[in-house]
Enzyme design. Structure first.
Site, PDB file in Angstrom:
ATOM      1  N   CYS A   6       0.835  -1.201   0.000  1.00 12.58           N
ATOM      2  CA  CYS A   6       0.000   0.000   0.000  1.00 12.58           C
ATOM      3  C   CYS A   6       0.874   1.257   0.000  1.00 12.58           C
ATOM      4  O   CYS A   6       1.716   1.425   0.888  1.00 12.58           O
ATOM      5  CB  CYS A   6      -0.915  -0.037   1.221  1.00 12.58           C
ATOM      6  SG  CYS A   6      -1.807   1.493   1.486  1.00 12.58           S
ATOM      7  N   CYS A   9       0.604   3.292   3.221  1.00  9.84           N
ATOM      8  CA  CYS A   9       1.337   2.657   4.329  1.00  9.84           C
ATOM      9  C   CYS A   9       2.832   2.932   4.182  1.00  9.84           C
ATOM     10  O   CYS A   9       3.531   3.154   5.175  1.00  9.84           O
ATOM     11  CB  CYS A   9       1.059   1.160   4.380  1.00  9.84           C
ATOM     12  SG  CYS A   9      -0.553   0.734   5.096  1.00  9.84           S
ATOM     13  N   ASP A  32      -1.243  16.453  -1.571  1.00 10.61           N
ATOM     14  CA  ASP A  32      -1.465  15.522  -2.675  1.00 10.61           C
ATOM     15  C   ASP A  32      -0.393  15.752  -3.753  1.00 10.61           C
ATOM     16  O   ASP A  32      -0.040  16.894  -4.058  1.00 10.61           O
ATOM     17  CB  ASP A  32      -2.868  15.731  -3.279  1.00 10.61           C
ATOM     18  CG  ASP A  32      -3.291  14.566  -4.159  1.00 10.61           C
ATOM     19  OD1 ASP A  32      -4.204  13.823  -3.762  1.00 10.61           O
ATOM     20  OD2 ASP A  32      -2.698  14.404  -5.258  1.00 10.61           O
ATOM     21  N   ASN A  86     -13.468   9.022  -1.323  1.00 12.06           N
ATOM     22  CA  ASN A  86     -13.965   8.114  -2.355  1.00 12.06           C
ATOM     23  C   ASN A  86     -13.939   6.693  -1.817  1.00 12.06           C
ATOM     24  O   ASN A  86     -12.976   6.296  -1.154  1.00 12.06           O
ATOM     25  CB  ASN A  86     -13.104   8.229  -3.612  1.00 12.06           C
ATOM     26  CG  ASN A  86     -13.174   9.621  -4.224  1.00 12.06           C
ATOM     27  OD1 ASN A  86     -14.226  10.242  -4.228  1.00 12.06           O
ATOM     28  ND2 ASN A  86     -12.049  10.114  -4.717  1.00 12.06           N
ATOM     29  N   GLY A  92     -14.801   5.929  -7.208  1.00 15.36           N
ATOM     30  CA  GLY A  92     -13.618   6.468  -7.876  1.00 15.36           C
ATOM     31  C   GLY A  92     -12.362   6.417  -7.023  1.00 15.36           C
ATOM     32  O   GLY A  92     -11.423   7.175  -7.233  1.00 15.36           O
ATOM     33  N   HIS A  97      -6.420   2.849   0.704  1.00 14.04           N
ATOM     34  CA  HIS A  97      -6.116   3.141   2.113  1.00 14.04           C
ATOM     35  C   HIS A  97      -6.932   4.395   2.402  1.00 14.04           C
ATOM     36  O   HIS A  97      -6.738   5.420   1.726  1.00 14.04           O
ATOM     37  CB  HIS A  97      -4.604   3.384   2.274  1.00 14.04           C
ATOM     38  CG  HIS A  97      -4.145   3.739   3.658  1.00 14.04           C
ATOM     39  ND1 HIS A  97      -3.072   3.108   4.282  1.00 14.04           N
ATOM     40  CD2 HIS A  97      -4.566   4.671   4.529  1.00 14.04           C
ATOM     41  CE1 HIS A  97      -2.869   3.636   5.468  1.00 14.04           C
ATOM     42  NE2 HIS A  97      -3.766   4.602   5.648  1.00 14.04           N
ATOM     43  N   HIS A  99      -8.551   7.709   2.852  1.00 17.00           N
ATOM     44  CA  HIS A  99      -8.019   9.083   2.877  1.00 17.00           C
ATOM     45  C   HIS A  99      -9.135  10.059   2.599  1.00 17.00           C
ATOM     46  O   HIS A  99     -10.037   9.771   1.807  1.00 17.00           O
ATOM     47  CB  HIS A  99      -6.892   9.259   1.849  1.00 17.00           C
ATOM     48  CG  HIS A  99      -7.241   8.816   0.465  1.00 17.00           C
ATOM     49  ND1 HIS A  99      -7.261   7.487   0.095  1.00 17.00           N
ATOM     50  CD2 HIS A  99      -7.623   9.512  -0.635  1.00 17.00           C
ATOM     51  CE1 HIS A  99      -7.631   7.385  -1.177  1.00 17.00           C
ATOM     52  NE2 HIS A  99      -7.863   8.610  -1.644  1.00 17.00           N
ATOM     53  N   HIS A 101      -9.784  13.866   1.125  1.00 21.90           N
ATOM     54  CA  HIS A 101      -9.212  14.970   0.363  1.00 21.90           C
ATOM     55  C   HIS A 101      -9.739  16.271   0.955  1.00 21.90           C
ATOM     56  O   HIS A 101     -10.957  16.426   1.099  1.00 21.90           O
ATOM     57  CB  HIS A 101      -9.673  14.936  -1.096  1.00 21.90           C
ATOM     58  CG  HIS A 101      -9.286  13.715  -1.862  1.00 21.90           C
ATOM     59  ND1 HIS A 101      -8.281  13.711  -2.807  1.00 21.90           N
ATOM     60  CD2 HIS A 101      -9.784  12.450  -1.860  1.00 21.90           C
ATOM     61  CE1 HIS A 101      -8.188  12.507  -3.350  1.00 21.90           C
ATOM     62  NE2 HIS A 101      -9.088  11.719  -2.802  1.00 21.90           N
TER      63      HIS A 101
HETATM   64  P1  5GP Z   1      -8.397   8.559  -4.734  1.00 21.40           P
HETATM   65  O1  5GP Z   1      -8.685   8.610  -6.200  1.00 21.40           O
HETATM   66  O2  5GP Z   1      -7.973   7.180  -4.280  1.00 21.40           O
HETATM   67  O3  5GP Z   1      -9.493   9.126  -3.891  1.00 21.40           O
HETATM   68  O4  5GP Z   1      -7.190   9.565  -4.516  1.00 21.40           O
HETATM   69  C1  5GP Z   1      -5.845   9.165  -4.467  1.00 21.40           C
HETATM   70  C2  5GP Z   1      -5.013  10.431  -4.387  1.00 21.40           C
HETATM   71  O5  5GP Z   1      -3.711  10.078  -3.992  1.00 21.40           O
HETATM   72  C3  5GP Z   1      -4.896  11.176  -5.723  1.00 21.40           C
HETATM   73  O6  5GP Z   1      -5.375  12.512  -5.570  1.00 21.40           O
HETATM   74  C4  5GP Z   1      -3.396  11.114  -6.029  1.00 21.40           C
HETATM   75  O7  5GP Z   1      -2.905  12.296  -6.630  1.00 21.40           O
HETATM   76  C5  5GP Z   1      -2.782  10.890  -4.648  1.00 21.40           C
HETATM   77  N1  5GP Z   1      -1.518  10.147  -4.656  1.00 21.40           N
HETATM   78  C6  5GP Z   1      -1.267   8.960  -5.273  1.00 21.40           C
HETATM   79  N2  5GP Z   1      -0.004   8.557  -5.025  1.00 21.40           N
HETATM   80  C7  5GP Z   1       0.548   9.508  -4.206  1.00 21.40           C
HETATM   81  C8  5GP Z   1       1.836   9.637  -3.598  1.00 21.40           C
HETATM   82  O8  5GP Z   1       2.738   8.788  -3.749  1.00 21.40           O
HETATM   83  N3  5GP Z   1       2.040  10.741  -2.843  1.00 21.40           N
HETATM   84  C9  5GP Z   1       1.073  11.698  -2.653  1.00 21.40           C
HETATM   85  N4  5GP Z   1       1.394  12.755  -1.887  1.00 21.40           N
HETATM   86  N5  5GP Z   1      -0.159  11.591  -3.195  1.00 21.40           N
HETATM   87  C10 5GP Z   1      -0.418  10.514  -3.965  1.00 21.40           C
HETATM   88 ZN    ZN Z   2      -2.284   1.269   3.718  1.00 26.05          ZN
END
Ligand code: 5GP
Ligand code: ZN
Length: 117
Positions: A6, A9, A32, A86, A92, A97, A99, A101
């Site tokens: 992950c 993680c 992000d 999400n 989406g 993991h 999170h 936004h």
């Molecule tokens: P999701 O689509 O799962 O709700 O959002 C995942 C978010 O994680 C996206 O906005 C993407 O830009 C961000 N993200 C993905 N990989 C990384 C990373 O390695 N570092 C950071 N800081 N953000 C990440």
């Molecule tokens: Zn995780």
């Protein structure tokens, strides 16, 4: 899924660098990597939960207080912000993991950017 694979993680463990906004024993807020608004911060529990759908409500309560602290630190309380999580494929969610936004610093726009077909 195995938490070893992950990426969030790995961020918690320091194996992937991050720009930390705020951290405590249980939660981490960081920028992000691909910001969708002027301010785009992700807030995660350090413990792995696949999504909001499975987080114990008591931990969610502590996470709520942490998110409010992040908003204070970012100075966005007066102008407001959007808080999104999400969940799964139809939500989406790309990183499995939990999170949240935080989108701020400018008008977040209407609720969904993509037209439903
Ligand atoms: P999701 O689509 O799962 O709700 O959002 C995942 C978010 O994680 C996206 O906005 C993407 O830009 C961000 N993200 C993905 N990989 C990384 C990373 O390695 N570092 C950071 N800081 N953000 C990440
Ligand atoms: Zn995780």
């Amino acid at each position: 899924m195995a938490t070893n694979d992950c990426i969030f993680c790995k961020i918690v463990k320091g194996e992937i660098p991050n720009q930390t906004v705020l951290e405590d024993e249980n939660f981490l807020a960081f920028n992000d990597i691909n910001p969708a608004r002027k301010i785009h911060v992700l807030v995660i529990p350090k413990e792995h939960y696949d999504s909001f759908d499975v987080i114990p409500p008591k931990i969610m309560g502590n996470m709520t207080a942490f998110i409010q602290k992040v908003a204070s630190k970012l100075g966005i309380k007066e102008d407001g912000y959007r808080l999104i999580t999400n969940i799964g494929q139809h939500g989406g969610q790309e990183v499995p993991h939990l999170h949240f936004h935080i989108l701020a610093g400018e008008y977040a726009g209407r609720l969904t950017g993509e037209q439903l077909k």
